[in-house]
Design an enzyme around this catalytic site. Sequence first.
Site, mmCIF file in Angstrom:
data_model
loop_
_atom_site.group_PDB
_atom_site.id
_atom_site.type_symbol
_atom_site.label_atom_id
_atom_site.label_comp_id
_atom_site.label_asym_id
_atom_site.label_seq_id
_atom_site.Cartn_x
_atom_site.Cartn_y
_atom_site.Cartn_z
ATOM 1 C CB SER A 1 47.292 39.090 26.552
ATOM 2 O OG SER A 1 47.836 37.788 26.553
ATOM 3 C CE1 TYR B 1 44.590 37.736 31.352
ATOM 4 C CE2 TYR B 1 45.468 36.634 29.407
ATOM 5 C CZ TYR B 1 45.586 37.595 30.397
ATOM 6 O OH TYR B 1 46.685 38.417 30.427
HETATM 7 P P1 NAD Z 1 50.565 41.592 38.155
HETATM 8 O O1 NAD Z 1 49.608 40.734 38.866
HETATM 9 O O2 NAD Z 1 51.991 41.542 38.527
HETATM 10 O O3 NAD Z 1 50.076 43.093 38.185
HETATM 11 C C1 NAD Z 1 48.735 43.453 37.987
HETATM 12 C C2 NAD Z 1 48.403 44.631 38.876
HETATM 13 O O4 NAD Z 1 47.067 45.048 38.586
HETATM 14 C C3 NAD Z 1 48.457 44.311 40.353
HETATM 15 O O5 NAD Z 1 49.213 45.270 41.044
HETATM 16 C C4 NAD Z 1 47.000 44.331 40.799
HETATM 17 O O6 NAD Z 1 46.824 44.760 42.122
HETATM 18 C C5 NAD Z 1 46.413 45.311 39.809
HETATM 19 N N1 NAD Z 1 44.976 45.128 39.654
HETATM 20 C C6 NAD Z 1 44.304 43.990 39.431
HETATM 21 N N2 NAD Z 1 42.997 44.237 39.377
HETATM 22 C C7 NAD Z 1 42.829 45.542 39.584
HETATM 23 C C8 NAD Z 1 41.699 46.386 39.662
HETATM 24 N N3 NAD Z 1 40.466 45.918 39.518
HETATM 25 N N4 NAD Z 1 41.900 47.705 39.866
HETATM 26 C C9 NAD Z 1 43.139 48.198 40.033
HETATM 27 N N5 NAD Z 1 44.239 47.451 39.975
HETATM 28 C C10 NAD Z 1 44.087 46.135 39.761
HETATM 29 O O7 NAD Z 1 50.396 41.202 36.611
HETATM 30 P P2 NAD Z 1 51.137 41.680 35.297
HETATM 31 O O8 NAD Z 1 51.644 40.475 34.629
HETATM 32 O O9 NAD Z 1 52.037 42.786 35.532
HETATM 33 O O10 NAD Z 1 49.878 42.149 34.457
HETATM 34 C C11 NAD Z 1 49.719 43.421 33.913
HETATM 35 C C12 NAD Z 1 48.869 43.308 32.661
HETATM 36 O O11 NAD Z 1 49.588 42.571 31.685
HETATM 37 C C13 NAD Z 1 47.547 42.600 32.843
HETATM 38 O O12 NAD Z 1 46.551 43.270 32.114
HETATM 39 C C14 NAD Z 1 47.814 41.237 32.270
HETATM 40 O O13 NAD Z 1 46.639 40.628 31.815
HETATM 41 C C15 NAD Z 1 48.740 41.579 31.141
HETATM 42 N N6 NAD Z 1 49.566 40.496 30.643
HETATM 43 C C16 NAD Z 1 50.412 39.813 31.480
HETATM 44 C C17 NAD Z 1 51.158 38.765 30.963
HETATM 45 C C18 NAD Z 1 52.129 37.989 31.816
HETATM 46 O O14 NAD Z 1 52.599 36.960 31.361
HETATM 47 N N7 NAD Z 1 52.452 38.417 32.997
HETATM 48 C C19 NAD Z 1 51.035 38.408 29.632
HETATM 49 C C20 NAD Z 1 50.171 39.126 28.829
HETATM 50 C C21 NAD Z 1 49.438 40.151 29.346
#
Ligand code: NAD
Length: 591
Positions: free
Chosen positions: A461, A474
């Site tokens: 991130s 985080y």
């Molecule tokens: P999201 O919540 O839409 O998707 C995350 C998915 O991970 C979900 O389907 C959830 O069920 C799954 N998950 C969570 N914990 C889990 C576990 N222990 N085992 C298996 N699956 C699990 O979120 P997203 O935004 O798509 O996030 C994806 C990645 O991107 C994450 O690592 C998040 O930290 C990172 N990220 C997101 C953003 C943002 O702004 N959305 C920014 C930077 C980084």
Amino acid sequence: MSVTSVNIEGARERWVRTGGVELCVAELGDASQPTVLLVHGYPDSKEVWSEVAERLADRFHVVLYDVRGHGRSTAPAPLRGGFTLEKLTDDFLAVADAVSPDRPVHLVGHDWGSVQGWEFATVERTEGRIASFTSMSGPSLDHFGHWIKNRMSRPTPRRAAQLIGQGAKSWYVYMLHTPVLPELAWRGPLGKRWPKMLQRLENVPADGYPTASLPQDAAHGAWLYRDNVRARLRRPRSDAYAHVPVQLITPLDDAFLSPKLYAELDHWVPQLIRRTLPAKHWIPRTRPDQLAAWISEFVRTNEDGIPARDTVATGPYADRFGGRLVLVTGAASGIGRATAFAFAEAGARIVAVDRDAEGATRTAEMARLIGAPEAWGEVVDVSDEQAMEKLAEKVATEYGIVDVLVNNAGIGLSGSFFDTTAEDWKKVLDVNLWGVIHGCRIFGKQMADRGQGGHIVNTASAAAYQPSRALPAYSTSKAAVLMLSECLRAELAGQGIGVSAICPGLVNTNITSTTRFAGADATEEKRLQKKTSRLYGLRNFPPEKVASAILRAVAKNQAVVPVTPEARGAHLMSRFAPRTLRAIARLEPPL
Ligand code: NAD
């Protein structure tokens, strides 16, 4: 001289007599299945194909032969004039008639085997004897001749650079045209050192290849160049059109051939499928799994009479990811789901992993609709080491070794350091950091053990390099993922495995509605989640754009990839204006 051969498991040998030479032919598999005929290059013998042949033998009738003067086949006398493409075509037809008299064969050639293959696939007298041609690391001398002529007659700076680039890669061709010296070198020090050189420069495994016939093969094979190269490049045939469907596999790090050589190939081949691999020249030794998968798919579609263009995905990066096995964690939602879809569009096989079973299955179903030839949904909690071990075992036995691993599952946690309990810390580190560690340790180890390269993507991130009073836990978890990725990248570089850390900024996904807010009660937490969701909705950066960045990062083997303008801005500031970034970190979050 004594000649030993790499044992090709289950091979049956026979001899085919043609034009004054005897060719040693090996066969594997059921002769009633379609015949796949593998032709080796220089300086090689048929054993270069041993790993690929064994992988194809359960589905096809696999045939390999030592080209005249190589391996156990006898050499023409005299050598001069005995290796012309016309004579090599006679040999091919004699072998094809002996092993598959009633059905055309699926031809596969590497290096000089591919140069020969182009001749076979473009001359009239083989029409009806070849069903398809898979070419790797060996151009048609006629196409090459026209490629040079085009660049000489209509030079632009880019075309001149291409000409000079390929000219520099062709140094060995000039050497091989000198009399006697190449023979002396191969029968002397070069022949002795070659196996070690292949291991060091080409990452070819030390598994007994090349065979003991190498010095003799290399000395005889010099006539392949002398009998053909100058003559054909000077006067390339103008009717060298392929009369069969062709699959072109281009290793991108080939020290001898530039991928630019194939720029005009569509002109010569009406039915062309392109594939690329981040690999060096000797792919039959270093990438047998991938080659066997691509050859099988191409042979099958042609046997079924389906034009490969109709079945092979054509989305962006299709040449790079078609048929590859990609596993994405956190694939039920947001960035993970969009990434699974983007790989599916490129024709990859998808394993969609999530703790949300229904969501993972749904992603797999949709991936198949979008273009994945196969897709599976799997349930796992990435923080559970044993469950991850079990999943990895299942994936390896049922679907294969993962080519691209995307450790993406993650959860959000907001709140000041003193509001964040030890339990909160544990949860976020368990998923965001340990989930990635388990993925890299377990799936990454399988990838490394296979020894055929691959790629690991870890979703970090912008928070990994942008401090903030609002996200201490985080951000810490993501900073650890970033550093882990950098360390692993250094460790795995020598094994052809790339590692990329993806660093998105604010992306419009579900994460905002599941993020925990430390220190807030349930009602307050709901309010904060809603407010954050609205903010991210207004920012409205779609996860599909992160997915595109992930595919690009794999294709280009990028190390750290900030996505979104704010993530790129913060990345620059972390390097050139860290004090400003620290000042921003002190600001109260706008919630
Ligand atoms: P999201 O919540 O839409 O998707 C995350 C998915 O991970 C979900 O389907 C959830 O069920 C799954 N998950 C969570 N914990 C889990 C576990 N222990 N085992 C298996 N699956 C699990 O979120 P997203 O935004 O798509 O996030 C994806 C990645 O991107 C994450 O690592 C998040 O930290 C990172 N990220 C997101 C953003 C943002 O702004 N959305 C920014 C930077 C980084």
